[in-house]
Design a protein around this motif. Structure first.
Motif, PDB file in Angstrom:
ATOM      1  N   MET A  96     124.086 -49.864   3.914  1.00 46.34           N
ATOM      2  CA  MET A  96     124.831 -50.991   3.361  1.00 46.34           C
ATOM      3  C   MET A  96     125.626 -51.752   4.425  1.00 46.34           C
ATOM      4  SD  MET A  96     124.369 -51.255   0.161  1.00 46.34           S
ATOM      5  CE  MET A  96     124.276 -50.546  -1.419  1.00 46.34           C
ATOM      6  N   THR A  97     126.101 -51.069   5.440  1.00 46.62           N
ATOM      7  CA  THR A  97     126.926 -51.723   6.460  1.00 46.62           C
ATOM      8  C   THR A  97     126.138 -52.116   7.702  1.00 46.62           C
ATOM      9  OG1 THR A  97     127.554 -49.572   7.373  1.00 46.62           O
ATOM     10  CG2 THR A  97     129.030 -50.545   5.720  1.00 46.62           C
ATOM     11  N   SER A  98     124.842 -52.070   7.622  1.00 48.54           N
ATOM     12  CA  SER A  98     124.045 -52.446   8.795  1.00 48.54           C
ATOM     13  C   SER A  98     124.183 -53.950   9.062  1.00 48.54           C
ATOM     14  CB  SER A  98     122.575 -52.076   8.603  1.00 48.54           C
ATOM     15  OG  SER A  98     121.998 -52.911   7.636  1.00 48.54           O
ATOM     16  N   THR A  99     124.084 -54.321  10.318  1.00 51.37           N
ATOM     17  CA  THR A  99     124.236 -55.715  10.729  1.00 51.37           C
ATOM     18  C   THR A  99     123.138 -56.582  10.139  1.00 51.37           C
ATOM     19  OG1 THR A  99     125.167 -54.888  12.797  1.00 51.37           O
ATOM     20  CG2 THR A  99     124.541 -57.197  12.766  1.00 51.37           C
ATOM     21  N   LYS A 100     121.936 -56.080  10.089  1.00 53.76           N
ATOM     22  CA  LYS A 100     120.814 -56.858   9.540  1.00 53.76           C
ATOM     23  C   LYS A 100     121.072 -57.213   8.085  1.00 53.76           C
ATOM     24  CE  LYS A 100     117.208 -55.006  12.522  1.00 53.76           C
ATOM     25  NZ  LYS A 100     115.966 -54.243  12.571  1.00 53.76           N
ATOM     26  N   ARG A 101     121.540 -56.242   7.315  1.00 58.51           N
ATOM     27  CA  ARG A 101     121.796 -56.485   5.891  1.00 58.51           C
ATOM     28  C   ARG A 101     122.939 -57.491   5.716  1.00 58.51           C
ATOM     29  NH1 ARG A 101     124.947 -54.667   1.716  1.00 58.51           N
ATOM     30  NH2 ARG A 101     123.940 -54.719  -0.302  1.00 58.51           N
ATOM     31  N   ARG A 119     133.124 -61.186  18.375  1.00 60.69           N
ATOM     32  CA  ARG A 119     133.443 -60.289  19.492  1.00 60.69           C
ATOM     33  C   ARG A 119     132.882 -58.918  19.152  1.00 60.69           C
ATOM     34  NH1 ARG A 119     139.549 -59.920  21.103  1.00 60.69           N
ATOM     35  NH2 ARG A 119     139.102 -62.057  21.670  1.00 60.69           N
ATOM     36  N   ASN A 120     132.144 -58.365  20.047  1.00 61.87           N
ATOM     37  CA  ASN A 120     131.559 -57.030  19.821  1.00 61.87           C
ATOM     38  C   ASN A 120     132.486 -55.965  20.440  1.00 61.87           C
ATOM     39  OD1 ASN A 120     129.270 -58.037  18.572  1.00 61.87           O
ATOM     40  ND2 ASN A 120     128.135 -58.221  20.478  1.00 61.87           N
ATOM     41  N   VAL A 121     132.801 -54.972  19.652  1.00 60.74           N
ATOM     42  CA  VAL A 121     133.669 -53.888  20.111  1.00 60.74           C
ATOM     43  C   VAL A 121     132.838 -52.622  20.124  1.00 60.74           C
ATOM     44  CG1 VAL A 121     135.751 -52.576  19.632  1.00 60.74           C
ATOM     45  CG2 VAL A 121     135.656 -55.000  19.056  1.00 60.74           C
ATOM     46  N   ARG A 122     132.926 -51.937  21.271  1.00 57.35           N
ATOM     47  CA  ARG A 122     132.142 -50.702  21.367  1.00 57.35           C
ATOM     48  C   ARG A 122     133.030 -49.534  21.570  1.00 57.35           C
ATOM     49  NH1 ARG A 122     126.620 -52.165  24.488  1.00 57.35           N
ATOM     50  NH2 ARG A 122     126.234 -54.035  23.355  1.00 57.35           N
TER      51      ARG A 122
END
Length: 122
Positions: A96-101, A119-122
């Motif tokens: 459900m929390t996937s970026t594609k979805r 902004r991408n946080v890793r």
């Protein structure tokens, strides 16, 4: 010196005859009619009661152990079921929390992403 000293020995035959003439008492044992004392009866009764008590405790302990094993098996089954359910729910959360979805739903709603604001946080 060739004489044997055994020929010169005088046996005392009077003492032997006197000892054999006395009547000897015979002891007759009748194993079937031995009386049992009060102490022996008390020991038998106490031993029987202790044996019965120990048998009762053994049976009750066995029943309690069997019951505890049954409860343990039920709890282990419930734990296994909950762990399986948790694994399924974690997998569903990941899907459900996937970026594609998220991007797919955003496009369906007419939203677009502005690359400068991300902004991408890793």
């Amino acid at each position: 010196m060739a004489d044997s000293s055994a020929r010169n020995y005088n046996y005392n035959t009077q003492n032997i005859n006197q000892q054999t003439e006395q009547p000897q008492q015979k002891i007759v044992l009748n194993a079937g009619k031995v009386p049992v004392s009060r102490l022996e009866k008390f020991i038998i009764v106490v031993g029987a009661l202790l044996s019965l008590g120990m048998m009762f405790l053994l049976v009750s302990a066995t029943v309690a152990q069997t019951s505890a094993q049954h409860d343990l098996a039920n709890i282990e089954q419930k734990i296994s079921s909950k762990q399986s359910s948790n694994t399924d729910l974690r997998q569903e959360i990941g899907e459900m929390t996937s970026t594609k979805r998220m991007n797919k739903i955003a496009r369906q709603q007419g939203l677009s992403s502005i690359e400068n604001n991300l902004r991408n946080v890793r």
